[in-house]
Design an enzyme around this catalytic site. Structure first.
Site, PDB file in Angstrom:
ATOM      1  N   GLU A  93       0.825  -1.205   0.000  1.00  0.00           N
ATOM      2  CA  GLU A  93       0.000   0.000   0.000  1.00  0.00           C
ATOM      3  C   GLU A  93       0.861   1.258   0.000  1.00  0.00           C
ATOM      4  OE1 GLU A  93      -3.974  -1.438   2.344  1.00  0.00           O
ATOM      5  OE2 GLU A  93      -2.256  -0.890   3.533  1.00  0.00           O
ATOM      6  N   CYS A 122       3.347   8.432   1.112  1.00  0.00           N
ATOM      7  CA  CYS A 122       4.003   7.505   2.033  1.00  0.00           C
ATOM      8  C   CYS A 122       4.142   6.168   1.310  1.00  0.00           C
ATOM      9  CB  CYS A 122       3.124   7.377   3.278  1.00  0.00           C
ATOM     10  SG  CYS A 122       3.733   6.178   4.452  1.00  0.00           S
ATOM     11  N   CYS A 129       7.288  -6.862   7.348  1.00  0.00           N
ATOM     12  CA  CYS A 129       8.483  -6.326   8.007  1.00  0.00           C
ATOM     13  C   CYS A 129       8.930  -7.316   9.076  1.00  0.00           C
ATOM     14  CB  CYS A 129       8.167  -4.975   8.643  1.00  0.00           C
ATOM     15  SG  CYS A 129       9.588  -4.262   9.499  1.00  0.00           S
ATOM     16  N   CYS A 133       7.871  -4.815  15.701  1.00  0.00           N
ATOM     17  CA  CYS A 133       7.423  -3.858  16.717  1.00  0.00           C
ATOM     18  C   CYS A 133       5.999  -4.252  17.129  1.00  0.00           C
ATOM     19  CB  CYS A 133       7.442  -2.437  16.155  1.00  0.00           C
ATOM     20  SG  CYS A 133       9.069  -1.978  15.568  1.00  0.00           S
ATOM     21  N   CYS A 136       2.616  -2.438  15.679  1.00  0.00           N
ATOM     22  CA  CYS A 136       2.545  -2.141  14.247  1.00  0.00           C
ATOM     23  C   CYS A 136       1.936  -3.306  13.467  1.00  0.00           C
ATOM     24  CB  CYS A 136       3.957  -1.845  13.737  1.00  0.00           C
ATOM     25  SG  CYS A 136       4.063  -1.682  11.945  1.00  0.00           S
ATOM     26  N   CYS A 361      -0.599   5.665  10.126  1.00  0.00           N
ATOM     27  CA  CYS A 361       0.709   5.097  10.436  1.00  0.00           C
ATOM     28  C   CYS A 361       0.550   3.726  11.083  1.00  0.00           C
ATOM     29  CB  CYS A 361       1.453   5.938  11.448  1.00  0.00           C
ATOM     30  SG  CYS A 361       1.710   7.599  10.949  1.00  0.00           S
TER      31      CYS A 361
HETATM   32  N1  SAH Z   1      10.015   0.743   9.559  1.00  0.00           N
HETATM   33  C1  SAH Z   1      10.171   2.142   9.575  1.00  0.00           C
HETATM   34  C2  SAH Z   1       9.203   2.872   8.679  1.00  0.00           C
HETATM   35  C3  SAH Z   1       7.789   2.363   8.659  1.00  0.00           C
HETATM   36  S1  SAH Z   1       6.881   2.530  10.173  1.00  0.00           S
HETATM   37  C4  SAH Z   1      10.088   2.674  10.993  1.00  0.00           C
HETATM   38  O1  SAH Z   1       9.734   1.918  11.892  1.00  0.00           O
HETATM   39  O2  SAH Z   1      10.434   3.835  11.187  1.00  0.00           O
HETATM   40  C5  SAH Z   1       6.526   4.264  10.151  1.00  0.00           C
HETATM   41  C6  SAH Z   1       6.112   4.855  11.464  1.00  0.00           C
HETATM   42  O3  SAH Z   1       4.829   4.371  11.887  1.00  0.00           O
HETATM   43  C7  SAH Z   1       7.063   4.563  12.610  1.00  0.00           C
HETATM   44  O4  SAH Z   1       7.449   5.763  13.229  1.00  0.00           O
HETATM   45  C8  SAH Z   1       6.247   3.729  13.562  1.00  0.00           C
HETATM   46  O5  SAH Z   1       6.657   3.928  14.894  1.00  0.00           O
HETATM   47  C9  SAH Z   1       4.846   4.238  13.298  1.00  0.00           C
HETATM   48  N2  SAH Z   1       3.797   3.306  13.690  1.00  0.00           N
HETATM   49  C10 SAH Z   1       3.785   1.971  13.567  1.00  0.00           C
HETATM   50  N3  SAH Z   1       2.635   1.451  14.048  1.00  0.00           N
HETATM   51  C11 SAH Z   1       1.899   2.489  14.503  1.00  0.00           C
HETATM   52  C12 SAH Z   1       0.610   2.603  15.092  1.00  0.00           C
HETATM   53  N4  SAH Z   1      -0.160   1.544  15.303  1.00  0.00           N
HETATM   54  N5  SAH Z   1       0.184   3.838  15.435  1.00  0.00           N
HETATM   55  C13 SAH Z   1       0.938   4.937  15.190  1.00  0.00           C
HETATM   56  N6  SAH Z   1       2.142   4.897  14.603  1.00  0.00           N
HETATM   57  C14 SAH Z   1       2.632   3.679  14.277  1.00  0.00           C
HETATM   58 FE1  SF4 Z   2       8.629  -2.624  10.829  1.00  0.00          FE
HETATM   59 FE2  SF4 Z   2       6.401  -1.539  11.762  1.00  0.00          FE
HETATM   60 FE3  SF4 Z   2       8.566  -1.645  13.314  1.00  0.00          FE
HETATM   61 FE4  SF4 Z   2       8.521   0.047  11.207  1.00  0.00          FE
HETATM   62  S1  SF4 Z   2       7.208   0.146  13.018  1.00  0.00           S
HETATM   63  S2  SF4 Z   2      10.180  -1.363  11.804  1.00  0.00           S
HETATM   64  S3  SF4 Z   2       7.288  -1.185   9.756  1.00  0.00           S
HETATM   65  S4  SF4 Z   2       7.421  -3.420  12.517  1.00  0.00           S
END
Ligand code: SAH
Ligand code: SF4
Length: 372
Positions: A93, A122, A129, A133, A136, A361
């Site tokens: 996406e 974006c 991934c 995390c 996410c 995000c």
């Molecule tokens: N992997 C990279 C880029 C993709 S994630 C990274 O982690 O930076 C992009 C952003 O989305 C990151 O700052 C992450 O902390 C945020 N993010 C992930 N899951 C989220 C959620 N459920 N609510 C708000 N932000 C989130």
């Molecule tokens: Fe991967 Fe999501 Fe963590 Fe970014 S925030 S590194 S996309 S698991």
């Protein structure tokens, strides 16, 4: 023989391709402009190539592209989500976010600060991934594969063709950890910045990382002008270890050192992203620590209230639910913001756009993979 996909090749590779098939190398320049500058989707469109050459290209080469599956616009009209199918059937996406919800279609309307309104795309760098995390949706999916440079660039090219709005900025903050797909990512960013391609200024391309320190160091050493964002998300190793397992490898102190080094060498500010999770990392003591950690580092701090995600995998398998997070109350968010604001660095609170279309995000996990 399989056809050579030309999308994603740089100038030198296009020259090598034409030489390899016994054609004049200068066609590389023409093709480069058509692929990246004009976003040509087929060789037929490339009218300044002689017909026999176009036919030859059709036989030996391809312009493999993303296939648009759906395009949704949020109710507030501030975001458009594009769901694409890749050649192997997987999905990714991209989300186009409009700073001004009444975005002026292709017009040059200025926003309140009297600068042109931003339209930020974006984009994704991986399918899924591996970083895991805990907050996410993409992380829950695990890694399916890296995207190719062509697939990264084509998100921009295709949206440029489809949207009524221009694209003024690109953030690599969609699905995936860009620094784990480093070579394809950097190649794609240079293609996006090329003045015969989409011609985005390097400073308008932001790469966001969860904190892979060796890759940040490499990025710094190589001296790219693309901007760097770091997802910090916690102020103690104890909490960060829990919500971002990557921290067990590269602790906060090591990460902050790499960030500091980047700002010195690149003479650029770094952006720290900090997602606010109720009762996990949103106490005033965290706000104080965040101020202290970032003191002396030229940076911008982006606070992002958590967007609740649904763990589709677990609801499907009916197994143990993972840690569930909540978005903090408005009062807690305001108090956190007020505290960090007392520090020396710029702070912004970023409410995600497009949450009603699962485009916010961390929500970029295409439900399509679950359906098939
Ligand atoms: N992997 C990279 C880029 C993709 S994630 C990274 O982690 O930076 C992009 C952003 O989305 C990151 O700052 C992450 O902390 C945020 N993010 C992930 N899951 C989220 C959620 N459920 N609510 C708000 N932000 C989130
Ligand atoms: Fe991967 Fe999501 Fe963590 Fe970014 S925030 S590194 S996309 S698991």
């Amino acid at each position: 023989m399989p056809k050579q996909n030309l999308k994603g090749l740089d100038r030198e590779e296009l020259v090598a391709f034409f030489t390899g098939i016994g054609e004049q190398p200068f066609h590389a320049k023409q093709l480069f402009r058509w692929i990246y500058g004009k976003a040509a989707a087929s060789f037929d469109e490339i009218t300044d190539l002689a017909k026999p050459l176009r036919q030859r290209l059709q036989e030996v080469a391809a312009l493999e592209a993303l296939t648009l599956v759906t395009r949704q616009t949020s109710h507030r009209r501030d975001a458009e989500k594009y769901l694409f199918r890749l050649a192997d059937g997987l999905h990714i996406e991209s989300v186009l976010m409009h700073e001004d919800p009444d975005f002026p279609l292709k017009s040059k309307k200025k926003n309140r600060d009297n600068r042109p309104s931003r339209h930020t795309l974006c984009i994704s760098s991986q399918v899924g991934c591996p970083v895991d995390c805990k907050f996410c949706a993409t992380g829950l999916m695990g890694l399916l594969r890296n995207l190719t440079a062509g697939e990264i660039v084509d998100q921009v090219l295709t949206v440029r063709r489809m949207s009524e709005s221009p694209i003024t900025n690109v953030v690599v903050m969609g699905m995936g950890e860009p620094m784990l797909n480093y070579d394809a990512l950097i190649k794609a960013c240079y293609l996006l910045a090329d003045d015969e391609g989409p011609n985005l200024a390097q400073r308008r391309i932001v790469i966001s990382t969860s904190g892979l320190v060796p890759k940040i160091e490499r990025f710094t050493k190589e001296g790219h002008k693309f901007r760097l964002a770091i997802s910090l998300n916690a102020t103690t190793d104890e909490v960060r270890n829990r919500i971002m397992p990557i921290n067990r490898k590269y602790s906060i102190a090591i990460l902050m050192q790499a960030a500091r080094q980047y700002t010195r060498q690149a003479k650029q500010r770094v952006t720290f992203e900090y997602i606010l999770l109720d009762g996990v990392n949103d106490a005033l003591a965290d706000a104080e620590r965040l101020k202290n950690l970032t003191r002396g580092i030229p940076c911008k701090i982006n606070l992002i209230p958590y967007n609740p995600i649904v763990n589709l995998q677990e609801s499907a398998h009916d197994s143990q639910p993972s840690i569930l997070f909540n978005r903090p109350s408005f009062e807690r968010i305001e108090a956190f913001l007020a505290c960090v604001r007392q520090g020396p660095n710029a702070v912004t609170l970023r409410w995600s756009k497009g949450d009603d279309i699962d485009a916010a995000c961390g929500q970029l996990w295409t439900r399509v993979e679950k359906r098939v």
